[in-house]
Scaffold this active site. Structure first.
Site, PDB file in Angstrom:
ATOM      1  N   SER A  39      36.227  36.948  33.514  1.00 20.77           N
ATOM      2  CA  SER A  39      36.623  37.660  32.487  1.00 20.77           C
ATOM      3  C   SER A  39      36.663  37.088  31.183  1.00 20.77           C
ATOM      4  CB  SER A  39      37.371  38.966  32.565  1.00 20.77           C
ATOM      5  OG  SER A  39      37.467  39.610  33.860  1.00 20.77           O
ATOM      6  N   HIS A  76      25.946  45.556  32.259  1.00 21.37           N
ATOM      7  CA  HIS A  76      24.790  44.669  32.949  1.00 21.37           C
ATOM      8  C   HIS A  76      25.592  44.037  33.914  1.00 21.37           C
ATOM      9  CE1 HIS A  76      26.656  41.189  31.027  1.00 21.37           C
ATOM     10  NE2 HIS A  76      26.952  41.822  30.079  1.00 21.37           N
ATOM     11  N   HIS A  98      34.001  42.423  41.884  1.00 20.78           N
ATOM     12  CA  HIS A  98      35.421  42.572  42.102  1.00 20.78           C
ATOM     13  C   HIS A  98      35.604  43.720  43.199  1.00 20.78           C
ATOM     14  CE1 HIS A  98      35.442  40.938  37.944  1.00 20.78           C
ATOM     15  NE2 HIS A  98      36.522  40.517  38.191  1.00 20.78           N
ATOM     16  N   TYR A 100      37.912  45.723  42.962  1.00 22.46           N
ATOM     17  CA  TYR A 100      38.411  46.938  42.261  1.00 22.46           C
ATOM     18  C   TYR A 100      36.942  48.090  41.993  1.00 22.46           C
ATOM     19  CZ  TYR A 100      37.751  44.263  37.664  1.00 22.46           C
ATOM     20  OH  TYR A 100      37.288  43.671  36.886  1.00 22.46           O
ATOM     21  N   GLU A 101      36.064  47.113  42.033  1.00 22.53           N
ATOM     22  CA  GLU A 101      34.648  48.017  41.603  1.00 22.53           C
ATOM     23  C   GLU A 101      34.300  48.797  42.979  1.00 22.53           C
ATOM     24  OE1 GLU A 101      31.915  45.624  38.905  1.00 22.53           O
ATOM     25  OE2 GLU A 101      33.058  43.975  40.019  1.00 22.53           O
ATOM     26  N   ALA A 128      40.642  35.029  34.256  1.00 23.23           N
ATOM     27  CA  ALA A 128      41.656  35.435  33.345  1.00 23.23           C
ATOM     28  C   ALA A 128      42.791  36.109  34.315  1.00 23.23           C
ATOM     29  CB  ALA A 128      41.231  36.611  32.759  1.00 23.23           C
ATOM     30  N   MET A 223      42.925  39.395  39.626  1.00 26.43           N
ATOM     31  CA  MET A 223      42.089  40.144  40.529  1.00 26.43           C
ATOM     32  C   MET A 223      40.944  39.459  41.274  1.00 26.43           C
ATOM     33  SD  MET A 223      42.610  43.738  38.162  1.00 26.43           S
ATOM     34  CE  MET A 223      43.891  43.907  37.288  1.00 26.43           C
ATOM     35  N   SER A 224      41.116  38.164  41.097  1.00 22.16           N
ATOM     36  CA  SER A 224      39.658  37.663  41.682  1.00 22.16           C
ATOM     37  C   SER A 224      40.045  36.200  42.301  1.00 22.16           C
ATOM     38  CB  SER A 224      38.931  37.389  40.557  1.00 22.16           C
ATOM     39  OG  SER A 224      39.089  36.210  39.686  1.00 22.16           O
ATOM     40  N   ASN A 247      47.287  37.076  28.951  1.00 23.34           N
ATOM     41  CA  ASN A 247      48.497  37.867  28.514  1.00 23.34           C
ATOM     42  C   ASN A 247      49.666  37.445  29.331  1.00 23.34           C
ATOM     43  OD1 ASN A 247      47.012  39.224  30.805  1.00 23.34           O
ATOM     44  ND2 ASN A 247      48.917  40.070  31.242  1.00 23.34           N
ATOM     45  N   HIS A 259      43.093  45.547  28.338  1.00 22.06           N
ATOM     46  CA  HIS A 259      41.800  44.807  28.746  1.00 22.06           C
ATOM     47  C   HIS A 259      41.244  44.282  27.508  1.00 22.06           C
ATOM     48  CE1 HIS A 259      38.928  43.606  31.308  1.00 22.06           C
ATOM     49  NE2 HIS A 259      38.093  44.245  30.762  1.00 22.06           N
TER      50      HIS A 259
HETATM   51  N1  HPA Z   1      47.249  41.245  35.791  1.00 21.69           N
HETATM   52  C1  HPA Z   1      46.394  41.319  36.771  1.00 21.69           C
HETATM   53  N2  HPA Z   1      45.135  40.766  36.478  1.00 21.69           N
HETATM   54  C2  HPA Z   1      44.865  40.023  35.075  1.00 21.69           C
HETATM   55  C3  HPA Z   1      46.156  40.195  34.309  1.00 21.69           C
HETATM   56  C4  HPA Z   1      47.251  40.703  34.513  1.00 21.69           C
HETATM   57  O1  HPA Z   1      48.232  40.680  33.926  1.00 21.69           O
HETATM   58  N3  HPA Z   1      45.567  39.671  33.141  1.00 21.69           N
HETATM   59  C5  HPA Z   1      44.173  39.261  33.359  1.00 21.69           C
HETATM   60  N4  HPA Z   1      44.009  39.702  34.564  1.00 21.69           N
END
Ligand code: HPA
Length: 284
Positions: A39, A76, A98, A100-101, A128, A223-224, A247, A259
């Protein structure tokens, strides 16, 4: 065999071999390396390698390769760029699948597994991440030294993989290559290292969960990455991973997590991250 069957007896390696054959033929020979752009890393794509015929590249939609999930409605589905960096054939995956999808671990690792079966002996994963360690602020790139796989799953669950990959009790003592971290530091001296905690998502964590992860030794949360690392190590590839801090993790900053801000922070750093990845590929 365009789509990976949802049934539990589908053999993910059969699909990965089919995709690998197609990747090799599109690339004009065995791959040397694969890069997965997470991401917000999309802007790194053009910096690493051209997709046009002039630069020797080709862009292929996931949807046109065996075993990748169909694009989600309105979105996409991602693509892979087959290009060269120096003399090396490289597959650049723009977009990933992912948990989560709603996909299983086999789908999540399908791109990486296919690339390694197509010859890629180096896999560079990017993501990310939220920062748990105050040493890494927003915009920092952090080399993943190790992970905590807290997703509750593994890409090696299931029937015994086919020969020559049937041993699935993979050693993860050095899941992330020290050599690749050194190469990254040659390109960008001063890069820090950290432990990445991989969670299922898609919700962000609670502050209590972040406090727990900090106690467990995590510096980064996302998450990856962890499942792809396991799949690549199972097939013998060397793995490097880089987190871009988008973040501060939940409870550590002043504002709620958003997000769109995560994606924006990634976009701002895209070009720099592209140069870093290209620099590592040139030094392999
Ligand atoms: N937590 C989980 N996944 C993430 C985060 C987070 O703070 N930032 C970017 N992906």
């Amino acid at each position: 065999m365009r789509r990976m069957d949802q049934s539990s007896d589908a053999d993910p390696f059969t699909y990965a071999r089919a995709a690998a054959a197609e990747l090799q033929s599109l690339a004009g020979g065995p791959l040397d390396a694969a890069v997965v752009l997470g991401s917000g890393w999309g802007d790194a794509l053009d910096v690493i390698g051209s997709g046009g015929p002039d630069g020797g590249g080709k862009d292929v939609l996931f949807a046109d390769l065996p075993g990748f999930p169909a694009p989600t409605v309105g979105g996409h589905g991602g693509m892979v760029r087959l290009t060269t960096v120096g003399q090396r054939r490289v597959a650049l995956f723009a977009g990933r699948v992912h948990l989560y999808e709603g996909h299983g671990a086999d789908r999540v690792v399908h791109g990486v597994r296919s690339a390694v079966l197509a010859g890629a002996s180096t896999v560079l994963l990017t993501n990310a991440a939220g920062s748990i360690n105050p040493a890494n602020g927003v915009g920092a790139a952090v080399l993943v030294r190790d992970h905590l796989n807290l997703t509750g799953t593994s890409p090696l669950i299931g029937p015994t993989p086919p020969e020559p990959h049937s041993v699935r009790f993979v050693d993860l003592t050095e899941a992330y290559s020290a050599r690749l971290r050194s190469l990254a530091k040659e390109v960008e001296p001063g890069l820090g290292e950290g432990v990445y905690a991989a969670l299922h998502g898609p919700n962000y964590e609670t502050p209590a969960e972040i406090a727990m992860l900090r106690t467990l030794g995590a510096d980064l949360v996302g998450m990856s990455t962890a499942l792809e690392t396991i799949a690549a190590r199972h097939l013998g590839a060397e793995v490097g991973a880089i987190s871009l801090v988008t973040n501060l993790a939940a409870g550590l900053g002043d504002t709620p997590l958003d997000h769109t801000e995560v994606l924006a922070a990634g976009g701002d750093a895209g070009e720099r991250m592209g140069r870093l990845l290209r620099g590592v590929l040139e030094r392999l």
